[in-house]
Design an enzyme around this catalytic site. Structure first.
Site, mmCIF file in Angstrom:
data_model
loop_
_atom_site.group_PDB
_atom_site.id
_atom_site.type_symbol
_atom_site.label_atom_id
_atom_site.label_comp_id
_atom_site.label_asym_id
_atom_site.label_seq_id
_atom_site.Cartn_x
_atom_site.Cartn_y
_atom_site.Cartn_z
ATOM 1 N N SER A 1 -10.639 0.072 7.110
ATOM 2 C CA SER A 1 -10.045 0.183 5.674
ATOM 3 C C SER A 1 -9.109 -0.807 5.309
ATOM 4 C CB SER A 1 -8.795 1.218 5.742
ATOM 5 O OG SER A 1 -9.657 2.580 5.919
ATOM 6 N N LYS B 1 0.839 -1.052 0.105
ATOM 7 C CA LYS B 1 0.019 0.007 0.061
ATOM 8 C C LYS B 1 1.015 1.178 -0.071
ATOM 9 C CE LYS B 1 -3.878 2.166 2.761
ATOM 10 N NZ LYS B 1 -4.732 1.829 3.752
ATOM 11 N N SER C 1 -9.869 2.511 2.876
ATOM 12 C CA SER C 1 -9.036 3.315 1.939
ATOM 13 C C SER C 1 -7.992 2.249 1.169
ATOM 14 C CB SER C 1 -7.950 4.152 2.866
ATOM 15 O OG SER C 1 -7.359 3.467 3.751
#
Length: 494
Positions: free
Chosen positions: A182, A78, A158
């Site tokens: 998330s 990420k 997210s």
């Protein structure tokens, strides 16, 4: 053998150790899949040279017999994790051009275990969002579709890029972060597994901060077993993170027996929300039945302060964000606005932040600054902190009464269309209704795919565990996964 990139971490590990495949072959299969999946918007910084170099080194370790479980496994990272010499932007324009000179502890742990980095993954800007629509790179797209409908769906947020990449078999696993759901919400939206460990289990050092008392890293994988393998590699005590817990990391995979006979599973009455879709309610009931059939005892419980969780979270998280994001000022790194003649440092701050931060980040920074301001600190921030303490006590009381895990829906719906909620922040925030309590209390939580809705989209259930007992939580999730038998994959359209 099937497409190598479609393997689970556990299967790939076993094949790598047996010498039936090499990490280089596995990595090339993933790189080819990534090259053909631009429509998903999952990978935003590609690192094929690093991947090939790491795969070659992993193969040498495997041949030497020095091979941890993650050795040779290709992963996506990420964009919130700082990776040395590789752009690490947190999907924000304000960090454009930032290449750290250091490695986050979590990614370093994975690389030390022999994992391979394929590239950096899309996300909501500074991890603020539930649909991956606030990214400076553009939207990540869910690989799942509703039947023959070509409408683009959100992969959640997210960690939307991570969820999309794992679900579409672009990588074998991915790192995510979870501040209010998330990891778990996008996992549920894309039919994969995602676990947020206990706060302090994974180091936060080198992860771009959103809300420091809530942020926690975790793995996003194709199965519960893979989550156990990857989580163990990610965890460690880290003196560089003052909130990192000095607690031994167990062999999570060894704890996956699937035996949950006699375990008490709590069903919180407060999670029966008004207006919850009938298919979510039905799915939750089916999950209860699955665990009961596996030998668990289902117990109705109460978490009375649940209704205050979302408002408390949306005071505390923006407050911490406004403090953390004050460092982005155009002075030290990242974007700096062009200044007019006569502009001073105040104008530089204002113009840089106005240009660099997206609308959602600006909104949360303003909310956070407001609730921390002199006239409102007690009315909002201090009150939210008190509510947080009550929510934490609700969970403590339930666990003290003998409950081993809590079963809830993971999300209030299946994946929705991109753009549908982006004009209504409050409706978007409601996506976190089942997940934020876990972050406020610092507990471990896992989302497991357990079925499809009437439109053929994945639905997930959430299990919440006792602090530091991720192994026991993973085992309960393992039993749920086995009972559900979820094997569906998205049809390839990209």
């Amino acid at each position: 053998m099937t497409d190598l990139n479609a393997m689970t971490i556990a299967d790939a590990r076993n094949n790598l150790r047996a010498g039936e495949i090499t990490s280089e072959e596995l990595t090339e299969a993933c790189l080819t899949a990534i090259d053909g999946a631009g429509a998903l918007g999952a990978f935003v910084h590609h690192t094929p040279e690093i991947a090939r170099e790491q795969a070659k080194a992993a193969d040498a370790r495997l041949q030497a017999g020095d091979a941890p479980s993650m050795c040779g496994i290709p992963l996506g990272i990420k964009d919130l994790f700082c990776t040395k010499g590789v752009p690490s932007q947190a999907a924000s324009g304000i960090l454009k051009g930032f290449k750290p000179e250091y490695e986050s502890t979590v990614s370093q742990n994975l690389f030390d275990a022999g994992a391979v980095m394929l590239g950096k993954l899309n996300m909501d800007e500074f991890a603020m969002g539930s649909s991956n629509e606030t990214s400076v790179y553009g939207n990540a797209v869910n690989p799942w579709r509703r039947g023959n409908d070509e409408m683009a769906l959100t992969p959640g947020g997210s960690s939307g890029g991570s969820a999309s990449a794992v679900s579409a078999d672009l990588c074998l696993g991915a790192t995510g972060t979870d501040t209010g759901g998330s990891i778990r919400q996008p996992a549920a939206f894309t039919g994969i597994t995602g676990i947020k460990p206990t706060y302090g289990r994974c180091s936060r050092w080198g992860i771009v901060a959103f809300a420091s008392s809530l942020d926690q890293a975790g793995p996003m994988t194709k199965s519960v077993r893979d989550a156990a393998i990857m989580l163990e590699a990610m965890c460690s005590h880290d003196p560089k993170d003052s909130t990192s817990a000095d607690i031994p990391v167990p062999d999570f995979e060894a704890m996956l027996t699937g035996d949950i006979r006699g375990k008490k599973i709590g069903i919180p009455k407060e999670y029966h929300m008004d207006g919850m879709p009938e298919e979510i309610e039905t799915h939750w009931t089916q999950g209860k039945d699955m665990l009961a059939d596996a030998g668990a005892e289902i117990v109705d419980i109460s978490l009375p302060h649940t209704k205050y969780a979302l408002p408390a979270y949306y005071v505390i998280a923006p407050a911490e964000a406004s403090s953390n994001l004050a460092r982005y000022d155009g002075v030290r790194y990242g974007h700096r606005a062009k200044l007019a003649q006569g502009d001073g440092i105040t104008e530089m701050y204002e113009k840089t932040r106005a240009e660099g931060f997206g609308a959602e980040v600006q909104r949360r920074v303003m909310i956070g600054t407001y609730v921390l301001s002199a006239g409102f600190y007690d009315a909002y921030y201090n009150r939210a902190r008190k509510v947080r303490a009550l929510i934490k006590k609700d969970f403590e009381d339930v666990f003290d009464a003998g409950i081993d895990a809590i079963l809830t829906p993971a999300t209030p719906s299946a994946a929705f269309e991109l753009g549908r909620k982006s004009d209504d922040p409050v409706e978007m925030y409601l996506n976190d209704v089942f997940t934020v309590t876990v972050n406020l209390a610092g507990l471990p939580g896992i989302a497991v795919p357990t079925g499809l809705n009437r439109n053929g989209l994945p639905l997930g259930l959430q299990l919440i565990g006792r602090p530091w007992e991720e192994g026991d939580l993973l085992n309960t999730a393992y039993a749920l996964e086995a009972a559900a038998g979820f094997v569906a994959k998205p049809g390839k359209w990209w």
